[in-house]
Design a protein around this motif. Structure first.
Motif, PDB file in Angstrom:
ATOM      1  N   VAL A  81       0.865  -1.179   0.000  1.00 24.84           N
ATOM      2  CA  VAL A  81       0.000   0.000   0.000  1.00 24.84           C
ATOM      3  C   VAL A  81       0.904   1.233   0.000  1.00 24.84           C
ATOM      4  O   VAL A  81       1.769   1.391   0.868  1.00 24.84           O
ATOM      5  CB  VAL A  81      -1.002  -0.001   1.186  1.00 24.84           C
ATOM      6  CG1 VAL A  81      -0.307   0.005   2.521  1.00 24.84           C
ATOM      7  CG2 VAL A  81      -1.971   1.142   1.092  1.00 24.84           C
ATOM      8  N   ALA A  82       0.756   2.059  -1.017  1.00 20.88           N
ATOM      9  CA  ALA A  82       1.562   3.278  -1.135  1.00 20.88           C
ATOM     10  C   ALA A  82       1.208   4.253  -0.013  1.00 20.88           C
ATOM     11  O   ALA A  82       0.074   4.274   0.473  1.00 20.88           O
ATOM     12  CB  ALA A  82       1.312   3.931  -2.494  1.00 20.88           C
ATOM     13  N   ARG A  83       2.164   5.056   0.395  1.00 23.04           N
ATOM     14  CA  ARG A  83       1.941   5.987   1.505  1.00 23.04           C
ATOM     15  C   ARG A  83       0.700   6.838   1.290  1.00 23.04           C
ATOM     16  O   ARG A  83      -0.098   7.024   2.205  1.00 23.04           O
ATOM     17  CB  ARG A  83       3.164   6.875   1.718  1.00 23.04           C
ATOM     18  CG  ARG A  83       2.973   7.834   2.909  1.00 23.04           C
ATOM     19  CD  ARG A  83       4.273   8.457   3.334  1.00 23.04           C
ATOM     20  NE  ARG A  83       4.088   9.384   4.428  1.00 23.04           N
ATOM     21  CZ  ARG A  83       4.067   9.056   5.725  1.00 23.04           C
ATOM     22  NH1 ARG A  83       4.207   7.795   6.080  1.00 23.04           N
ATOM     23  NH2 ARG A  83       3.906   9.968   6.657  1.00 23.04           N
ATOM     24  N   GLU A  84       0.493   7.336   0.086  1.00 21.77           N
ATOM     25  CA  GLU A  84      -0.665   8.198  -0.166  1.00 21.77           C
ATOM     26  C   GLU A  84      -1.984   7.438  -0.077  1.00 21.77           C
ATOM     27  O   GLU A  84      -3.041   8.054   0.027  1.00 21.77           O
ATOM     28  CB  GLU A  84      -0.538   8.928  -1.509  1.00 21.77           C
ATOM     29  CG  GLU A  84      -0.504   8.031  -2.722  1.00 21.77           C
ATOM     30  CD  GLU A  84       0.900   7.557  -3.116  1.00 21.77           C
ATOM     31  OE1 GLU A  84       0.996   6.913  -4.166  1.00 21.77           O
ATOM     32  OE2 GLU A  84       1.880   7.815  -2.387  1.00 21.77           O
ATOM     33  N   SER A  85      -1.940   6.115  -0.078  1.00 21.64           N
ATOM     34  CA  SER A  85      -3.162   5.302   0.033  1.00 21.64           C
ATOM     35  C   SER A  85      -3.377   4.750   1.440  1.00 21.64           C
ATOM     36  O   SER A  85      -4.376   4.080   1.693  1.00 21.64           O
ATOM     37  CB  SER A  85      -3.102   4.141  -0.957  1.00 21.64           C
ATOM     38  OG  SER A  85      -3.028   4.626  -2.275  1.00 21.64           O
ATOM     39  N   GLN A  86      -2.455   5.005   2.337  1.00 18.51           N
ATOM     40  CA  GLN A  86      -2.584   4.498   3.704  1.00 18.51           C
ATOM     41  C   GLN A  86      -3.637   5.315   4.452  1.00 18.51           C
ATOM     42  O   GLN A  86      -3.580   6.547   4.428  1.00 18.51           O
ATOM     43  CB  GLN A  86      -1.236   4.576   4.434  1.00 18.51           C
ATOM     44  CG  GLN A  86      -0.193   3.687   3.820  1.00 18.51           C
ATOM     45  CD  GLN A  86       1.215   3.985   4.324  1.00 18.51           C
ATOM     46  OE1 GLN A  86       1.445   4.893   5.120  1.00 18.51           O
ATOM     47  NE2 GLN A  86       2.166   3.212   3.841  1.00 18.51           N
ATOM     48  N   PRO A  87      -4.582   4.639   5.090  1.00 18.45           N
ATOM     49  CA  PRO A  87      -5.638   5.375   5.796  1.00 18.45           C
ATOM     50  C   PRO A  87      -5.089   6.189   6.963  1.00 18.45           C
ATOM     51  O   PRO A  87      -4.274   5.703   7.741  1.00 18.45           O
ATOM     52  CB  PRO A  87      -6.580   4.286   6.306  1.00 18.45           C
ATOM     53  CG  PRO A  87      -6.070   2.996   5.821  1.00 18.45           C
ATOM     54  CD  PRO A  87      -4.756   3.198   5.163  1.00 18.45           C
ATOM     55  N   VAL A  88      -5.552   7.413   7.055  1.00 20.63           N
ATOM     56  CA  VAL A  88      -5.159   8.312   8.147  1.00 20.63           C
ATOM     57  C   VAL A  88      -6.425   8.681   8.902  1.00 20.63           C
ATOM     58  O   VAL A  88      -7.454   8.993   8.312  1.00 20.63           O
ATOM     59  CB  VAL A  88      -4.482   9.589   7.607  1.00 20.63           C
ATOM     60  CG1 VAL A  88      -4.190  10.573   8.739  1.00 20.63           C
ATOM     61  CG2 VAL A  88      -3.212   9.234   6.847  1.00 20.63           C
ATOM     62  N   TRP A  89      -6.342   8.614  10.233  1.00 22.30           N
ATOM     63  CA  TRP A  89      -7.467   8.976  11.092  1.00 22.30           C
ATOM     64  C   TRP A  89      -6.993   9.995  12.109  1.00 22.30           C
ATOM     65  O   TRP A  89      -5.910   9.845  12.689  1.00 22.30           O
ATOM     66  CB  TRP A  89      -8.020   7.733  11.779  1.00 22.30           C
ATOM     67  CG  TRP A  89      -9.200   8.021  12.640  1.00 22.30           C
ATOM     68  CD1 TRP A  89     -10.478   8.246  12.243  1.00 22.30           C
ATOM     69  CD2 TRP A  89      -9.216   8.116  14.068  1.00 22.30           C
ATOM     70  NE1 TRP A  89     -11.284   8.480  13.331  1.00 22.30           N
ATOM     71  CE2 TRP A  89     -10.536   8.401  14.460  1.00 22.30           C
ATOM     72  CE3 TRP A  89      -8.226   7.990  15.045  1.00 22.30           C
ATOM     73  CZ2 TRP A  89     -10.895   8.559  15.785  1.00 22.30           C
ATOM     74  CZ3 TRP A  89      -8.587   8.142  16.368  1.00 22.30           C
ATOM     75  CH2 TRP A  89      -9.911   8.424  16.726  1.00 22.30           C
ATOM     76  N   ARG A  90      -7.778  11.038  12.294  1.00 21.24           N
ATOM     77  CA  ARG A  90      -7.419  12.108  13.223  1.00 21.24           C
ATOM     78  C   ARG A  90      -8.491  12.280  14.282  1.00 21.24           C
ATOM     79  O   ARG A  90      -9.674  12.237  13.978  1.00 21.24           O
ATOM     80  CB  ARG A  90      -7.262  13.432  12.470  1.00 21.24           C
ATOM     81  CG  ARG A  90      -6.056  13.509  11.604  1.00 21.24           C
ATOM     82  CD  ARG A  90      -6.000  14.841  10.835  1.00 21.24           C
ATOM     83  NE  ARG A  90      -4.790  14.963  10.070  1.00 21.24           N
ATOM     84  CZ  ARG A  90      -4.566  14.357   8.918  1.00 21.24           C
ATOM     85  NH1 ARG A  90      -5.481  13.570   8.401  1.00 21.24           N
ATOM     86  NH2 ARG A  90      -3.426  14.510   8.274  1.00 21.24           N
TER      87      ARG A  90
END
Length: 186
Positions: A81-90
């Motif tokens: 999974v490319a960094r730009e596709s990694q899910p980010v949650w804030r």
């Protein structure tokens, strides 16, 4: 699942499915988690976003890690999974941001996260998501104070803390310093 749904929407749907799969009413989950019935209802409907503390309590009630919940909210397994596709949650309220750097998989147990805590962050979890879960925390930048089962650890960049969690945990940063760290759970 619909790709147009946000991660928060997918988490809400997964929380609802987890509760229903166990045959629990909202009242039962409220009793087990310490989260009010009204909040649970609004979370499951996607009317409000969740916080790290609330998700921690819900994951503890379900006997799973927050990362596992996040993985369950994802659709398919791809080994890269490319960094730009990694899910980010804030969680803006607590100053916590987490990036799931491991490719999501319901079949694999290990997880890797990149986390950031803003200056002055203070996050408390009253119970582990799963007792005895092994963690490896590597502090990349900043400063972090971690209280585990009543023992305090002060981490500096480059430090690695390896532990198994059986009780409460608390993550804190100094008022003027953020922390960025990698967390591996196996």
């Amino acid at each position: 699942m619909n790709d147009a749904l946000s991660l928060d929407d997918r988490i809400a749907s997964r929380l609802n499915a987890l509760r229903r799969d166990r045959g629990w009413s909202l009242d039962e989950l409220a009793r087990r988690s310490g989260v009010s019935r009204a909040t649970l209802s609004r979370l499951e409907k996607g009317e409000v976003g969740s916080t790290t503390a609330i998700l921690g309590r819900l994951c503890s009630a379900h006997g799973m890690t927050l990362s596992r919940l996040m993985l369950m909210a994802e659709e398919t397994f791809q080994p890269l999974v490319a960094r730009e596709s990694q899910p980010v949650w804030r969680d803006e309220a607590s100053g916590f941001c987490r990036r799931s750097i491991s490719p999501p998989s319901q079949a694999l147990a290990g997880e890797a996260l990149e986390c950031r805590l803003e200056p002055g962050a203070d996050i408390f979890y009253d119970a582990p998501p799963r007792a005895g879960l092994e963690h490896h925390l590597v502090l990349l930048e900043g400063a972090l104070r971690l209280d585990l089962d009543g023992e305090t650890h002060e981490l500096k960049p480059g430090d690695c803390l390896r532990y198994r969690l059986f009780g409460s945990s608390r993550f804190r940063t100094p008022p003027d310093t953020a922390a960025r760290y990698l967390l591996f759970m196996v």
